[in-house]
Design an enzyme around this catalytic site. Structure first.
Site, PDB file in Angstrom:
ATOM      1  N   GLU A  84      56.327  45.879  49.063  1.00  0.00           N
ATOM      2  CA  GLU A  84      56.436  46.799  47.935  1.00  0.00           C
ATOM      3  C   GLU A  84      55.602  48.041  48.211  1.00  0.00           C
ATOM      4  O   GLU A  84      54.523  47.949  48.783  1.00  0.00           O
ATOM      5  CB  GLU A  84      55.845  46.154  46.682  1.00  0.00           C
ATOM      6  CG  GLU A  84      56.532  44.915  46.252  1.00  0.00           C
ATOM      7  CD  GLU A  84      55.731  44.203  45.166  1.00  0.00           C
ATOM      8  OE1 GLU A  84      54.809  44.793  44.591  1.00  0.00           O
ATOM      9  OE2 GLU A  84      56.054  43.047  44.908  1.00  0.00           O
ATOM     10  N   CYS A 104      49.232  38.130  52.293  1.00  0.00           N
ATOM     11  CA  CYS A 104      47.803  38.380  52.511  1.00  0.00           C
ATOM     12  C   CYS A 104      47.109  37.034  52.616  1.00  0.00           C
ATOM     13  O   CYS A 104      47.539  36.063  52.000  1.00  0.00           O
ATOM     14  CB  CYS A 104      47.240  39.163  51.318  1.00  0.00           C
ATOM     15  SG  CYS A 104      45.483  39.559  51.461  1.00  0.00           S
ATOM     16  N   CYS A 111      45.338  37.840  42.431  1.00  0.00           N
ATOM     17  CA  CYS A 111      46.254  38.742  43.142  1.00  0.00           C
ATOM     18  C   CYS A 111      47.533  38.035  43.558  1.00  0.00           C
ATOM     19  O   CYS A 111      47.499  36.979  44.204  1.00  0.00           O
ATOM     20  CB  CYS A 111      45.561  39.330  44.368  1.00  0.00           C
ATOM     21  SG  CYS A 111      46.597  40.489  45.257  1.00  0.00           S
ATOM     22  N   GLY A 156      48.354  43.048  51.058  1.00  0.00           N
ATOM     23  CA  GLY A 156      47.633  42.953  52.325  1.00  0.00           C
ATOM     24  C   GLY A 156      46.206  43.434  52.242  1.00  0.00           C
ATOM     25  O   GLY A 156      45.835  44.163  51.331  1.00  0.00           O
ATOM     26  N   GLU A 157      45.425  43.002  53.206  1.00  0.00           N
ATOM     27  CA  GLU A 157      44.040  43.459  53.325  1.00  0.00           C
ATOM     28  C   GLU A 157      43.988  44.398  54.537  1.00  0.00           C
ATOM     29  O   GLU A 157      44.105  43.951  55.679  1.00  0.00           O
ATOM     30  CB  GLU A 157      43.114  42.239  53.504  1.00  0.00           C
ATOM     31  CG  GLU A 157      41.704  42.549  53.971  1.00  0.00           C
ATOM     32  CD  GLU A 157      40.992  43.658  53.188  1.00  0.00           C
ATOM     33  OE1 GLU A 157      40.988  43.619  51.952  1.00  0.00           O
ATOM     34  OE2 GLU A 157      40.459  44.574  53.829  1.00  0.00           O
ATOM     35  N   SER A 188      41.467  50.512  50.504  1.00  0.00           N
ATOM     36  CA  SER A 188      40.823  49.557  49.611  1.00  0.00           C
ATOM     37  C   SER A 188      40.650  48.220  50.326  1.00  0.00           C
ATOM     38  O   SER A 188      41.584  47.696  50.918  1.00  0.00           O
ATOM     39  CB  SER A 188      41.684  49.388  48.361  1.00  0.00           C
ATOM     40  OG  SER A 188      41.102  48.458  47.491  1.00  0.00           O
ATOM     41  N   SER A 211      36.809  46.436  46.593  1.00  0.00           N
ATOM     42  CA  SER A 211      37.187  45.590  45.455  1.00  0.00           C
ATOM     43  C   SER A 211      36.031  44.635  45.188  1.00  0.00           C
ATOM     44  O   SER A 211      35.893  43.629  45.870  1.00  0.00           O
ATOM     45  CB  SER A 211      38.461  44.807  45.779  1.00  0.00           C
ATOM     46  OG  SER A 211      39.519  45.711  45.964  1.00  0.00           O
ATOM     47  N   HIS A 213      34.677  43.475  41.783  1.00  0.00           N
ATOM     48  CA  HIS A 213      35.152  42.544  40.760  1.00  0.00           C
ATOM     49  C   HIS A 213      34.148  41.519  40.245  1.00  0.00           C
ATOM     50  O   HIS A 213      34.527  40.608  39.491  1.00  0.00           O
ATOM     51  CB  HIS A 213      36.396  41.773  41.240  1.00  0.00           C
ATOM     52  CG  HIS A 213      37.520  42.640  41.700  1.00  0.00           C
ATOM     53  ND1 HIS A 213      37.798  43.864  41.149  1.00  0.00           N
ATOM     54  CD2 HIS A 213      38.440  42.468  42.684  1.00  0.00           C
ATOM     55  CE1 HIS A 213      38.833  44.385  41.759  1.00  0.00           C
ATOM     56  NE2 HIS A 213      39.240  43.572  42.692  1.00  0.00           N
ATOM     57  N   ASN A 287      45.641  43.040  35.419  1.00  0.00           N
ATOM     58  CA  ASN A 287      47.054  42.867  35.139  1.00  0.00           C
ATOM     59  C   ASN A 287      47.286  41.363  35.197  1.00  0.00           C
ATOM     60  O   ASN A 287      47.343  40.792  36.281  1.00  0.00           O
ATOM     61  CB  ASN A 287      47.851  43.541  36.271  1.00  0.00           C
ATOM     62  CG  ASN A 287      48.879  44.510  35.769  1.00  0.00           C
ATOM     63  OD1 ASN A 287      49.341  44.421  34.647  1.00  0.00           O
ATOM     64  ND2 ASN A 287      49.237  45.448  36.627  1.00  0.00           N
ATOM     65  N   CYS A 330      49.797  44.409  42.676  1.00  0.00           N
ATOM     66  CA  CYS A 330      50.143  43.999  44.038  1.00  0.00           C
ATOM     67  C   CYS A 330      50.983  42.747  44.133  1.00  0.00           C
ATOM     68  O   CYS A 330      50.579  41.695  43.667  1.00  0.00           O
ATOM     69  CB  CYS A 330      48.885  43.659  44.813  1.00  0.00           C
ATOM     70  SG  CYS A 330      47.629  44.849  44.731  1.00  0.00           S
TER      71      CYS A 330
HETATM   72  N1  SAH Z   1      43.182  43.822  49.910  1.00  0.00           N
HETATM   73  C1  SAH Z   1      42.730  45.095  49.455  1.00  0.00           C
HETATM   74  C2  SAH Z   1      43.827  46.016  48.969  1.00  0.00           C
HETATM   75  C3  SAH Z   1      44.935  45.424  48.152  1.00  0.00           C
HETATM   76  S1  SAH Z   1      44.621  45.019  46.485  1.00  0.00           S
HETATM   77  C4  SAH Z   1      41.656  44.931  48.424  1.00  0.00           C
HETATM   78  O1  SAH Z   1      41.297  43.804  48.125  1.00  0.00           O
HETATM   79  O2  SAH Z   1      41.113  45.921  47.971  1.00  0.00           O
HETATM   80  C5  SAH Z   1      44.414  46.567  45.696  1.00  0.00           C
HETATM   81  C6  SAH Z   1      43.597  46.455  44.428  1.00  0.00           C
HETATM   82  O3  SAH Z   1      44.342  45.825  43.374  1.00  0.00           O
HETATM   83  C7  SAH Z   1      42.345  45.617  44.630  1.00  0.00           C
HETATM   84  O4  SAH Z   1      41.249  46.209  44.007  1.00  0.00           O
HETATM   85  C8  SAH Z   1      42.742  44.329  43.954  1.00  0.00           C
HETATM   86  O5  SAH Z   1      41.599  43.591  43.634  1.00  0.00           O
HETATM   87  C9  SAH Z   1      43.537  44.839  42.776  1.00  0.00           C
HETATM   88  N2  SAH Z   1      44.350  43.822  42.126  1.00  0.00           N
HETATM   89  C10 SAH Z   1      45.001  42.787  42.651  1.00  0.00           C
HETATM   90  N3  SAH Z   1      45.613  42.052  41.717  1.00  0.00           N
HETATM   91  C11 SAH Z   1      45.358  42.647  40.550  1.00  0.00           C
HETATM   92  C12 SAH Z   1      45.714  42.366  39.211  1.00  0.00           C
HETATM   93  N4  SAH Z   1      46.442  41.304  38.894  1.00  0.00           N
HETATM   94  N5  SAH Z   1      45.263  43.209  38.255  1.00  0.00           N
HETATM   95  C13 SAH Z   1      44.510  44.291  38.568  1.00  0.00           C
HETATM   96  N6  SAH Z   1      44.149  44.600  39.800  1.00  0.00           N
HETATM   97  C14 SAH Z   1      44.557  43.789  40.799  1.00  0.00           C
END
Ligand code: SAH
Length: 341
Positions: A84, A104, A111, A156-157, A188, A211, A213, A287, A330
């Site tokens: 996507e 990932c 996620c 992906g990371e 990110s 990220s 969190h 989300n 994502c």
């Molecule tokens: N792997 C990388 C990039 C992909 S995720 C990372 O971890 O940063 C991109 C961002 O979306 C990250 O900050 C991730 O934590 C966030 N993300 C993933 N799922 C989410 C969700 N359900 N709601 C809000 N943010 C989310």
């Protein structure tokens, strides 16, 4: 695959294939314009056959448009894999959110991208292809580029696919290529400390986003398995080293999950951990992902959290949430499609 090649590498390819240099240039330009082989008008058919197996064959399989104008593209590769990419329209232009891997392996609980693990890395050209296809969809060309900003925040990371992602940054920011300023590219990561140090050596002008969190290792381990490998302290130290080397301000993503990381104590710990460091915190209400039992806070709660950080002199804002009605986070849409839902 030819989208993996820089302009210089394409010239070498032409040489190896016994083609005049200008043919290499034509192929390079066609790829930048996201043309299919059939659509190229200035190359003879015999030559097309000669390069067919190397020519990119990614395509847009579907577009989902949100009420707020956000678009989600499903992009397929010849091996049948799909990813996507998300297009967001801002005042200053278009931002595309690109995927760096199919699936990932980081396993973050909230996620959707990681639910089925890692399928494979994307090559630099496959990541670039997402941007090229969307730029074309918008009516853009290389010269008249529509895409202004790129965020590597799709599935992906990025730092788990380090070499390909660096090559992608080189390709997309090169003057011969799409020529997107590195200042307009964000990467990110969930915090692979060894790779953050490697990336610092590249001296890119990109924005590094972490990220985070969570404000304690204990809580972070509950939602992000990577926390078993690196502590928050190690991540922040790596960010400080990154800042020293590059002079680029670090961004932190803080996804607010109800009852998990949204307490008063979290505000305190977050602000004491970041005090005095040139950084910015993006607060994002989670989300909610149906497969997991994690619930996002309301926007109002997110604003309150952000305000409290501001009161403690930490730069923080609430990120606009976009495309919620099209499974904006994502991997959400890909999962739905794979399940036929
Ligand atoms: N792997 C990388 C990039 C992909 S995720 C990372 O971890 O940063 C991109 C961002 O979306 C990250 O900050 C991730 O934590 C966030 N993300 C993933 N799922 C989410 C969700 N359900 N709601 C809000 N943010 C989310």
């Amino acid at each position: 695959m030819l989208a993996d090649f820089s302009y210089e590498e394409m010239k070498i390819y032409a040489k190896v294939k016994n083609l005049p240099t200008f043919r290499g240039e034509q192929i390079f330009e066609a790829i930048l314009g996201a043309k299919t082989l059939e659509e190229i008008s200035n190359i003879p058919n015999a030559l097309k056959e000669q390069i067919r197996e190397d020519y990119p064959d990614y395509k847009i399989e579907g577009v989902f448009e949100s009420k707020d104008g956000t678009k989600k593209y499903i992009i397929s590769y010849p091996d049948g894999n799909i990813v996507e990419s998300v297009l967001m329209k801002y005042k200053y232009g278009y931002t595309v959110c690109l995927s760096t891997q199919v699936g990932c392996r980081m396993g973050c609980k909230f996620c959707a991208s990681t639910l089925n693990g890692l399928v494979r890395n994307l090559t630099a050209g496959e990541i670039l292809g997402q941007a090229l296809l969307i730029n074309r969809e918008l009516g853009g060309t290389k010269k008249n580029r529509m895409i202004t900003n790129i965020v590597l925040m799709g599935s992906g990371e990025p730092l788990d696919n380090y070499d390909n992602v660096c090559k992608f940054i080189d390709l997309v920011s090169s003057q011969r290529g799409l020529n997107v300023s590195q200042r307009n590219i964000s990467l990110s990561t969930c915090g692979l400390v060894d790779k953050i140090d490697l990336l610092a050596e590249k001296k890119y002008n990109i924005t590094l986003t972490i990220s985070l969190h969570s404000t304690t290792d204990e809580k972070r381990r509950e939602i992000m398995p990577i926390a078993n490998r690196y502590s928050i302290k190690e991540i922040i130290s790596a960010c400080k080293r990154y800042y020293e080397k590059t002079g680029r301000r670090i961004y932190f993503e803080y996804t607010l999950i109800k009852g998990v990381n949204d307490s008063e104590k979290d505000v305190e710990r977050l602000s004491s951990m970041l005090r005095g460091f040139n950084c910015h915190v993006n607060i994002i209400p989670l989300n909610s992902v149906k497969e997991r039992n994690l619930i996002g806070t309301t926007r109002l709660e997110a604003y309150k959290f952000s305000d409290k950080l501001n009161e403690k002199k930490i730069s923080a804002t609430v990120r606009r949430t976009m495309g919620e009605d099209i499974e904006g986070a994502c991997g959400q849409l890909r999962n739905k499609i794979l399940k036929g839902g």
